[in-house]
Design a protein around this motif. Structure first.
Motif, short mmCIF file in Angstrom:
data_model
loop_
_atom_site.label_atom_id
_atom_site.label_comp_id
_atom_site.label_asym_id
_atom_site.label_seq_id
_atom_site.Cartn_x
_atom_site.Cartn_y
_atom_site.Cartn_z
N SER A 29 47.06 -11.30 -10.90
CA SER A 29 46.67 -12.17 -8.81
C SER A 29 45.67 -10.97 -8.43
N PRO A 30 44.78 -11.25 -7.87
CA PRO A 30 43.27 -10.56 -7.26
C PRO A 30 44.50 -9.87 -6.29
N LEU A 31 45.33 -10.27 -6.23
CA LEU A 31 46.28 -9.52 -4.41
C LEU A 31 46.34 -7.52 -5.28
N ALA A 32 46.97 -8.48 -6.06
CA ALA A 32 48.12 -6.98 -7.13
C ALA A 32 46.55 -6.11 -7.76
N GLU A 33 45.59 -6.83 -7.80
CA GLU A 33 44.66 -5.88 -8.70
C GLU A 33 44.13 -4.77 -6.95
N ALA A 34 43.44 -5.54 -6.09
CA ALA A 34 43.54 -4.88 -4.83
C ALA A 34 43.74 -3.92 -4.32
N LEU A 35 45.12 -4.23 -4.86
CA LEU A 35 45.84 -2.43 -4.32
C LEU A 35 45.85 -1.64 -5.53
N PHE A 36 45.93 -1.98 -6.40
CA PHE A 36 45.84 -1.27 -7.08
C PHE A 36 44.32 -0.17 -7.24
N ASP A 37 43.43 -0.90 -6.45
CA ASP A 37 41.94 -0.29 -6.53
C ASP A 37 42.52 0.89 -5.26
N VAL A 38 43.52 0.50 -4.48
CA VAL A 38 43.48 1.60 -3.75
C VAL A 38 44.15 3.12 -4.28
N PRO A 39 43.86 4.01 -4.02
CA PRO A 39 43.86 5.14 -5.00
C PRO A 39 45.37 5.71 -4.49
N GLY A 40 46.25 6.22 -5.16
CA GLY A 40 48.33 6.70 -5.00
C GLY A 40 48.49 5.46 -5.14
N VAL A 41 48.39 4.40 -5.29
CA VAL A 41 48.93 2.64 -5.57
C VAL A 41 49.87 2.93 -7.38
N ALA A 42 50.82 2.60 -7.46
CA ALA A 42 51.27 2.79 -8.30
C ALA A 42 52.02 1.67 -8.94
N GLY A 43 52.81 0.76 -8.11
CA GLY A 43 53.45 -0.36 -8.42
C GLY A 43 53.08 -1.51 -7.37
N VAL A 44 53.50 -3.09 -7.18
CA VAL A 44 53.18 -4.12 -6.46
C VAL A 44 54.26 -4.88 -6.52
N TYR A 45 55.18 -5.28 -6.42
CA TYR A 45 56.12 -6.85 -5.71
C TYR A 45 55.54 -7.32 -4.99
N PHE A 46 55.80 -8.61 -5.06
CA PHE A 46 55.21 -10.10 -3.69
C PHE A 46 56.63 -10.99 -4.36
N GLY A 47 57.05 -11.27 -3.06
CA GLY A 47 58.11 -11.65 -2.14
C GLY A 47 57.82 -13.08 -1.53
N HIS A 48 58.99 -14.04 -1.17
CA HIS A 48 58.65 -15.08 -0.55
C HIS A 48 57.03 -15.02 0.42
N ASP A 49 57.70 -13.26 1.58
CA ASP A 49 57.15 -13.43 2.85
C ASP A 49 56.68 -12.03 2.91
N PHE A 50 56.62 -11.38 1.75
CA PHE A 50 56.54 -9.77 2.35
C PHE A 50 55.90 -8.58 0.77
N ILE A 51 54.89 -8.17 0.81
CA ILE A 51 54.89 -7.57 0.21
C ILE A 51 55.17 -5.82 0.00
N SER A 52 55.95 -5.26 -1.74
CA SER A 52 56.34 -4.11 -1.31
C SER A 52 54.98 -3.39 -2.34
N VAL A 53 54.76 -2.17 -1.78
CA VAL A 53 53.76 -1.14 -2.13
C VAL A 53 54.40 0.03 -2.33
N THR A 54 54.80 0.04 -4.15
CA THR A 54 55.24 1.73 -4.19
C THR A 54 53.73 2.97 -4.80
N LYS A 55 54.20 4.16 -3.96
CA LYS A 55 53.25 5.35 -4.16
C LYS A 55 53.37 5.07 -5.06
N ALA A 56 52.37 6.39 -5.80
CA ALA A 56 52.14 7.53 -6.99
C ALA A 56 52.83 8.76 -6.65
N ASP A 57 53.26 8.93 -7.93
CA ASP A 57 54.22 10.41 -7.91
C ASP A 57 52.99 12.07 -8.24
N ASP A 58 52.01 11.25 -7.67
CA ASP A 58 51.04 12.27 -7.80
C ASP A 58 50.37 13.14 -6.32
#
Length: 187
Positions: free
Chosen positions: A39-68
């Motif tokens: 996913s190009p969108l997931a790759e872009a989100l992982f380029d953000v410092p502090g992002v540890a996970g992403v989940y895409f649903g029908h009309d939303f994006i959940s982003v989990t931050k790192a434990d760092d």
């Protein structure tokens, strides 16, 4: 473009609502940079410092931050920027040829097919819409000897209240409709 954000029961995860369909069918989850390559969108989100996970649903994006030590006041603006930039570019959410996740292999005895059908119906009609509202998902993985095995995704994965959701919510619901269900476990 206006992107709304909502808190989830998981303090490490925020739900982003871009005001448009993210995935018309299925879901997508990446818990690492390597898993984001579909996913190009997931790759872009992982380029953000502090992002540890992403989940895409029908009309939303959940982003989990790192434990760092990352904190939402620093991570959130960059995530909003990455989501906005992606949708403004017109790029696809999933790479060409990549399909949304399909459910993994399920296990249950053929004699339990009616029970499993009821479990899946309850998940689809009563459980999944509620947890999608919190930025997550719960999917059926198996049933054996009165135990239902479910997979937690998105904001539900690693959420401190996910055990309570399973025990007090989902387990009680299943027991009400299916007395043969003894327990619900996360896989």
């Amino acid at each position: 473009m206006f992107i709304q954000t909502e808190a989830t029961p998981n303090p490490a995860t925020l739900k982003f609502l871009p005001g448009k369909v993210v995935l018309p069918d299925g879901t997508f989850e990446a818990r690492s940079r390597d898993a984001a390559t579909r996913s190009p969108l997931a790759e872009a989100l992982f380029d953000v410092p502090g992002v540890a996970g992403v989940y895409f649903g029908h009309d939303f994006i959940s982003v989990t931050k790192a434990d760092d030590g990352s904190e939402w006041p620093q991570v959130k603006p960059a995530v909003l920027g990455a989501i906005m930039e992606h949708f403004m570019s017109g790029a696809p959410v999933l790479a060409e040829g990549a399909a949304p996740e399909s459910d993994a292999e399920e296990f249950f005895e053929e004699a339990d097919a009616d029970t499993v059908a009821t479990i899946k119906d309850l998940l689809e009609t009563r459980v999944r819409p509620a947890v999608a509202g919190d930025g997550g998902d719960i999917t059926f993985r198996g049933y054996r000897e009165g135990v239902v095995y479910l997979e937690m995704k998105g904001a539900c994965s690693g959420c401190p209240s996910s055990t309570a959701t399973l025990r007090q919510g989902v387990q009680n619901l299943f027991r009400h409709f299916l007395p043969e269900v003894r327990e619900v476990q996360a896989v």
